[in-house]
Design a protein around this motif. Structure first.
Motif, PDB file in Angstrom:
ATOM      1  N   MET A  13       0.758  -1.297  -0.123  1.00  0.00           N
ATOM      2  CA  MET A  13      -0.287   0.001   0.049  1.00  0.00           C
ATOM      3  C   MET A  13       0.779   1.305  -0.072  1.00  0.00           C
ATOM      4  O   MET A  13       0.647   2.187  -0.954  1.00  0.00           O
ATOM      5  N   ASN A  32      11.346   3.336   5.472  1.00  0.00           N
ATOM      6  CA  ASN A  32      10.621   2.132   5.887  1.00  0.00           C
ATOM      7  C   ASN A  32      11.455   1.616   7.010  1.00  0.00           C
ATOM      8  O   ASN A  32      12.967   1.417   6.955  1.00  0.00           O
ATOM      9  N   ARG A  33      11.131   0.663   7.788  1.00  0.00           N
ATOM     10  CA  ARG A  33      11.581   0.388   9.144  1.00  0.00           C
ATOM     11  C   ARG A  33      13.110  -0.589   8.214  1.00  0.00           C
ATOM     12  O   ARG A  33      14.119  -0.502   8.758  1.00  0.00           O
ATOM     13  N   THR A  34      12.510  -1.484   7.485  1.00  0.00           N
ATOM     14  CA  THR A  34      13.526  -2.338   7.072  1.00  0.00           C
ATOM     15  C   THR A  34      14.081  -1.440   5.801  1.00  0.00           C
ATOM     16  O   THR A  34      13.286  -1.409   4.631  1.00  0.00           O
ATOM     17  N   ARG A  37      13.224  -2.432   1.498  1.00  0.00           N
ATOM     18  CA  ARG A  37      12.225  -1.959   0.797  1.00  0.00           C
ATOM     19  C   ARG A  37      12.137  -0.433   0.046  1.00  0.00           C
ATOM     20  O   ARG A  37      11.782  -0.339  -0.928  1.00  0.00           O
ATOM     21  N   VAL A  74       1.696   1.662   7.731  1.00  0.00           N
ATOM     22  CA  VAL A  74       2.128   0.297   8.324  1.00  0.00           C
ATOM     23  C   VAL A  74       0.799  -0.470   8.904  1.00  0.00           C
ATOM     24  O   VAL A  74      -0.047  -0.112   8.889  1.00  0.00           O
ATOM     25  N   ASN A 102      -5.348   0.688   8.185  1.00  0.00           N
ATOM     26  CA  ASN A 102      -6.775   0.421   8.317  1.00  0.00           C
ATOM     27  C   ASN A 102      -7.150   0.748  10.058  1.00  0.00           C
ATOM     28  O   ASN A 102      -7.292  -0.504  10.600  1.00  0.00           O
TER      29      ASN A 102
END
Ligand code: NBP
Length: 477
Positions: A13, A32-34, A37, A74, A102
């Motif tokens: 997303m 991104n945390r990692t 990505r 996230v 969401n």
């Protein structure tokens, strides 16, 4: 600092939303945390626009123009709180955090209140349309402050889906209103899917049509008032043949429907609000019942209705009746969803434009449907419209559908074909149009066993009957 907006959380997303912003000319900081990505996004799609990759939270925040616009994509729940804890400390008053996940609307309310104290705008934005929508134009339902929408609105309206030139994004209302409306959207989606599935089952079991024939019927319906994305994809699924077995795909899929909790959450919330979303509830329970193999095995040997083959012309007549029943039930399901939003708006003091909500659901999202345009017109004409059925055109259609709708539900009972959502919709209609409900008797029962008291139709005040006494005298309380 050069980025117009930043996106952190670059799974499907987030990645697609970042690309959508970039494709529309915005400079997008990505994080991104990692870090892998972030790298892969820039490597694969860097040529689609201007991305500013950031390795650390500090780098990310520093890349953003002021007031900073930072979008979190996230996993909903603890991940969102972890990310907020990390970023909130780096932001300044006036900055904006958009949570496009969401989230539960109650979490959004809590987060909004906490960040508001520090002068940070927190915008819970419902985003519908899945992966494809995120990239090519979703329906966006932002909550939060009006001030934040003044800044973010033009950006959302640029990347959102458009119908007749109008963007599928509008400010829904304060704090958690956006996430609430997104939740109800998903609840309506459950009901709509179940209604379509029941219509299929009736055409299969009663009219004895093949999946391919039913696909053709749905394609015809899709040209009329039932025109919608869900009818369209249902025809696609029904016309698909399984490559391995050569059988209709619909016959080789296991008949246990999964769920990720959004229908359940709508129903749980509806119970708290006292909103009778019966079609949504039945659709959610129908999925649950389908996924109870032991229970189904216990019931399977028991007798059902009698199958009676229909002649060709009877089958055609029945098909027309199912179209009427489906349409009427669908109007009820959507009406229930809107009523639930109205109930919430009252409870949480949200100033929601219901016509605008219907308007932004016309494109980008799963429940996009032609008749949402008419729902929009009805709510726009009367901002206090209690029900679509109070609007003459819808009332006329439901009146015209009366006989076939009842005929279909009666047939399902006689033939033993399960139609929980059709039946719930018709019962809801009859409940609300009843001159007098057996709720009166419920009040009598409640007073008998619990002295819960009751009101009378002919006198003011509360009353209790002394049921244990032989003469059963009544006290005015
Ligand atoms: P997921 O819901 O699968 O979440 C994965 C992302 O969350 C990754 O970027 C991951 O980072 C990050 N993350 C997690 Br998990 N825990 C984290 C933490 N403690 N700190 C920082 N980052 C963390 O991604 P999605 O399917 O793209 O959905 C994103 C949001 O959008 C969700 O809230 C989802 O409900 C909502 N949504 C999804 C759809 C859809 O069709 N998929 C539609 C509409 C809305 P990592 O790479 O380092 O693990």
């Amino acid at each position: 600092a050069q980025a117009h907006i930043g996106v952190t959380g670059l799974a499907v997303m987030g990645r697609n939303l970042a690309r959508n912003f970039a494709r529309h000319g915005y400079t997008v900081a990505v994080h991104n945390r990692t870090a892998a990505r972030t790298r892969s996004l820039v490597e694969e799609f860097g040529d689609e626009g201007t991305f500013v990759p950031a390795k650390t939270a500090r780098e990310f925040v520093d890349a953003l123009q002021r007031p900073r616009r930072l979008m979190i994509m996230v996993q909903a729940g603890v991940a969102t709180d972890a990310v907020l804890d990390e970023f909130a400390l780096l932001l300044e008053p006036g900055d904006m955090i958009i949570d496009g996940g969401n989230a539960h609307f109650a979490d959004t309310r809590r987060r909004e209140a906490a960040l508001q104290e520090r002068g940070i705008h927190f915008v819970g934005a419902g985003i519908s349309g899945g992966e494809e929508g995120a990239l090519n134009g979703p329906s966006i339902m932002p909550g939060g402050s009006k001030e934040s929408y003044a800044v973010l609105g033009p950006m959302f309206e640029t990347i959102s889906a458009h119908v007749d030139g109008e963007p599928c994004s509008t400010h829904i209302g304060s704090d958690g209103a956006g996430h609430f409306v997104k939740m109800v959207h998903n609840g309506i989606e459950y009901a709509d899917m179940q209604l379509i599935a029941e219509a299929y089952d009736l055409l299969r079991q009663v009219a004895q049509y093949s999946p391919a024939e039913i696909a053709g019927i749905f394609r015809t319906w899709n040209k009329g008032r039932l025109n919608s994305y869900l009818i369209e994809i249902t025809a696609e699924v029904l016309s698909h043949t399984d490559a391995g077995t050569g059988r209709p795909f619909a016959d080789v899929i296991a008949d246990a429907a999964g769920e990720k909790g959004t229908g359940r959450l709508t129903v749980q919330t509806a119970l708290d609000l006292g909103s009778p979303v019966t079609a949504i509830a039945q659709a959610t329970f129908a999925r649950a019942a389908s996924s109870q193999p032991a229970l189904r095995a216990a019931y399977r040997p028991l007798p059902g209705g009698t199958p009676i083959p229909l002649t060709r012309s009877e089958a055609e007549r029945f098909t027309a009746q199912v179209e009427q029943a489906l349409y009427a039930s669908k109007v009820i399901a959507y009406d229930q969803g809107f009523k639930m939003i109205q109930d919430a708006a009252l409870a949480y003091r949200w100033d929601i434009d219901f016509g605008a909500v219907a308007g932004i659901w016309r494109g980008g999202c799963i429940i996009r449907a032609a008749f949402l345009d008419r729902i929009r017109t009805a709510h726009a004409a009367d901002p206090h419209l209690v029900s679509l059925l109070a609007e003459p055109a819808f009332a006329q259609e439901i009146t015209a559908a009366q006989v076939p709708w009842r005929e279909v539900v009666a047939t399902t009972a006689r033939r033993g074909v399960p139609t929980p959502a059709f039946t719930a919709a018709l019962s809801y209609y009859d409940t609300l149009r009843a001159e007098r409900l057996p709720a009166a008797l419920i009040q009598g029962q409640r007073d008998y066993f619990g002295a819960h008291t009751y009101q009378r139709t002919d006198k003011e005040g509360s009353f209790h009957t002394h049921w244990a006494r032989p003469d059963r005298p009544e006290t005015h309380i």
